[in-house]
Design a protein around this motif. Structure first.
Motif, mmCIF file in Angstrom:
data_model
loop_
_atom_site.group_PDB
_atom_site.id
_atom_site.type_symbol
_atom_site.label_atom_id
_atom_site.label_comp_id
_atom_site.label_asym_id
_atom_site.label_seq_id
_atom_site.Cartn_x
_atom_site.Cartn_y
_atom_site.Cartn_z
ATOM 1 N N THR A 24 1.003 -1.238 -0.361
ATOM 2 C CA THR A 24 -0.025 0.022 -0.010
ATOM 3 C C THR A 24 0.816 1.268 -0.255
ATOM 4 O OG1 THR A 24 -2.217 -0.958 1.680
ATOM 5 C CG2 THR A 24 -1.616 1.270 1.433
ATOM 6 N N VAL A 25 1.973 1.069 0.492
ATOM 7 C CA VAL A 25 3.092 2.239 1.121
ATOM 8 C C VAL A 25 3.254 2.894 -0.586
ATOM 9 C CG1 VAL A 25 4.546 3.380 2.232
ATOM 10 C CG2 VAL A 25 3.039 1.840 3.263
ATOM 11 N N ASP A 26 3.822 1.734 -1.479
ATOM 12 C CA ASP A 26 4.646 2.060 -2.360
ATOM 13 C C ASP A 26 3.514 2.760 -3.963
ATOM 14 O OD1 ASP A 26 6.507 0.655 -2.156
ATOM 15 O OD2 ASP A 26 5.998 -1.389 -2.437
ATOM 16 N N ILE A 27 1.891 2.286 -3.602
ATOM 17 C CA ILE A 27 1.324 3.499 -4.305
ATOM 18 C C ILE A 27 1.162 4.468 -3.231
ATOM 19 C CG2 ILE A 27 -1.315 3.402 -4.902
ATOM 20 C CD1 ILE A 27 -1.271 -0.128 -4.828
ATOM 21 N N ILE A 28 1.052 4.741 -2.514
ATOM 22 C CA ILE A 28 0.316 5.980 -1.242
ATOM 23 C C ILE A 28 2.227 6.828 -2.113
ATOM 24 C CG2 ILE A 28 0.664 7.730 0.016
ATOM 25 C CD1 ILE A 28 -0.586 5.429 1.930
ATOM 26 N N ARG A 29 3.104 6.822 -2.329
ATOM 27 C CA ARG A 29 5.026 7.411 -2.526
ATOM 28 C C ARG A 29 4.326 7.875 -4.210
ATOM 29 N NH1 ARG A 29 7.508 3.706 0.691
ATOM 30 N NH2 ARG A 29 8.388 4.706 2.473
ATOM 31 N N LYS A 30 3.606 6.600 -5.166
ATOM 32 C CA LYS A 30 3.619 6.881 -6.672
ATOM 33 C C LYS A 30 2.790 8.363 -6.332
ATOM 34 C CE LYS A 30 1.422 4.636 -10.184
ATOM 35 N NZ LYS A 30 0.142 3.893 -10.658
ATOM 36 N N TYR A 31 2.293 8.996 -5.806
ATOM 37 C CA TYR A 31 1.603 10.252 -5.834
ATOM 38 C C TYR A 31 1.759 10.687 -4.548
ATOM 39 C CZ TYR A 31 -1.435 7.078 -8.648
ATOM 40 O OH TYR A 31 -2.060 6.244 -10.038
ATOM 41 N N ALA A 32 2.831 10.658 -3.953
ATOM 42 C CA ALA A 32 2.857 11.647 -2.509
ATOM 43 C C ALA A 32 3.291 13.284 -3.325
ATOM 44 C CB ALA A 32 4.544 10.962 -2.179
ATOM 45 N N ASP A 33 3.528 13.547 -4.343
ATOM 46 C CA ASP A 33 3.641 15.161 -4.930
ATOM 47 C C ASP A 33 2.285 16.026 -4.967
ATOM 48 O OD1 ASP A 33 3.386 13.401 -7.182
ATOM 49 O OD2 ASP A 33 4.464 14.837 -8.162
ATOM 50 N N ARG A 34 1.580 14.614 -5.112
ATOM 51 C CA ARG A 34 0.663 15.038 -4.520
ATOM 52 C C ARG A 34 -0.670 15.190 -4.230
ATOM 53 N NH1 ARG A 34 -2.724 12.545 -10.362
ATOM 54 N NH2 ARG A 34 -4.033 14.718 -9.574
ATOM 55 N N LEU A 35 -0.506 15.058 -3.263
ATOM 56 C CA LEU A 35 -0.453 15.289 -1.300
ATOM 57 C C LEU A 35 0.039 16.136 -0.583
ATOM 58 C CD1 LEU A 35 -0.166 11.027 -0.169
ATOM 59 C CD2 LEU A 35 -1.956 12.115 -1.925
ATOM 60 N N ALA A 36 -1.507 16.534 0.458
ATOM 61 C CA ALA A 36 -0.577 17.720 1.000
ATOM 62 C C ALA A 36 -0.045 17.079 2.459
ATOM 63 C CB ALA A 36 -1.968 18.651 1.248
ATOM 64 N N PHE A 37 -0.346 16.082 2.909
ATOM 65 C CA PHE A 37 -0.040 15.160 3.882
ATOM 66 C C PHE A 37 0.043 13.650 3.281
ATOM 67 C CE2 PHE A 37 0.137 13.573 8.104
ATOM 68 C CZ PHE A 37 1.445 13.058 8.775
ATOM 69 N N TRP A 38 1.177 12.765 3.988
ATOM 70 C CA TRP A 38 0.751 11.595 4.224
ATOM 71 C C TRP A 38 1.557 10.797 5.369
ATOM 72 C CZ3 TRP A 38 3.309 6.819 3.543
ATOM 73 C CH2 TRP A 38 4.960 7.550 2.508
ATOM 74 N N CYS A 39 1.412 9.781 5.572
ATOM 75 C CA CYS A 39 2.289 9.113 6.935
ATOM 76 C C CYS A 39 2.053 8.253 7.153
ATOM 77 C CB CYS A 39 2.141 9.934 8.461
ATOM 78 S SG CYS A 39 0.656 9.664 9.264
ATOM 79 N N SER A 40 2.599 6.421 7.539
ATOM 80 C CA SER A 40 2.733 5.474 7.607
ATOM 81 C C SER A 40 2.830 5.136 8.679
ATOM 82 C CB SER A 40 3.312 4.449 6.406
ATOM 83 O OG SER A 40 2.898 3.667 6.640
#
Length: 236
Positions: free
Chosen positions: A47-63
């Motif tokens: 799951t985290v790999d997919i989140i990282r794929k779009y990280a530049d379009r996120l205001a914030f994320w964490c795992s």
């Protein structure tokens, strides 16, 4: 007309199969003023790999590990800056790409409105069903719409963690009784697609716990309905 900033929060844990679909339903919204936050509970399945794929379009994320769905949602709220907040959890999705544009792009929402609700497309293994939002006046007896199909003003958006299954209902219930029916606006429009096979409410083992939480919430403003339901629940 100034278009308000909308914060969408996705919470997820080990859902590599569905997380990308959920994220794309947010990122592909035609409404431009969207802040997107993803709270992952420490996934180990990709799951985290997919989140990282779009990280530049996120205001914030964490795992990182958290205490469950509502603590994770509250964590998202602490990082939100939008005027309105929607919770689109992993596996669910906006009904289409124009949802936020239709809600906020052309019509100003009165400052008296604290909560917006709409229709839900319930997705089952064998098909789909449109579930229309009930009137706000039904909140004293039941949840009138899914939290995926709602938006709450940020200053009123916080979940009471004493409720493991029904903190969303507690939030809507408190808004209804504190600010009145006129503080809730219902749109006759599909807002979210809700994947029912993953719902806790579909698990018979949790039904009594969920009902018990509803009755605790409704006890704040007891009614004849509450008395009847409480007696039935106690004697089940």
């Amino acid at each position: 007309m100034t278009q308000p900033l909308i914060t969408v929060i996705t919470v997820v844990w080990n859902d590599v199969e569905h997380i990308e679909q959920t994220m794309l339903s947010v990122l592909n919204q035609t409404y431009q003023n969207v802040e997107y936050i993803v709270i992952d509970g420490g996934s180990t399945d990709g799951t985290v790999d997919i989140i990282r794929k779009y990280a530049d379009r996120l205001a914030f994320w964490c795992s990182e590990r958290d205490g469950g769905i509502y603590p994770a949602m509250n964590k998202g709220v602490t990082h939100a800056t939008g005027e309105w907040i929607n919770f689109m959890n992993s596996g669910d999705a906006f009904a289409d790409d124009k949802v936020l544009e239709d809600l906020f792009g052309t019509t100003a929402i009165s400052s008296n409105i604290k909560l917006i609700g709409g229709n839900t497309i319930d997705v089952f293994p064998g098909g789909e069903k449109l579930t229309k939002a009930c009137p706000a006046s039904s909140i004293p007896t039941h949840l009138p719409f899914s939290h995926q199909a709602t938006l709450v003003r940020r200053e009123f958006c916080w979940f009471d963690l004493q409720y493991r299954y029904s903190a969303d209902y507690a939030l809507f219930y408190d808004i209804y009784f504190k600010y009145g029916e006129q503080s809730i606006k219902i749109f006759d429009r599909a807002i979210a697609r809700y994947r029912q096979e993953e719902s806790l409410t579909m698990n018979p083992a949790n039904q009594k716990k969920i009902k018990g939480e509803y009755l605790r919430i409704q006890r704040k403003h007891p009614s004849l309905h509450w008395v009847k339901e409480y007696i039935k629940w106690r004697w089940r």
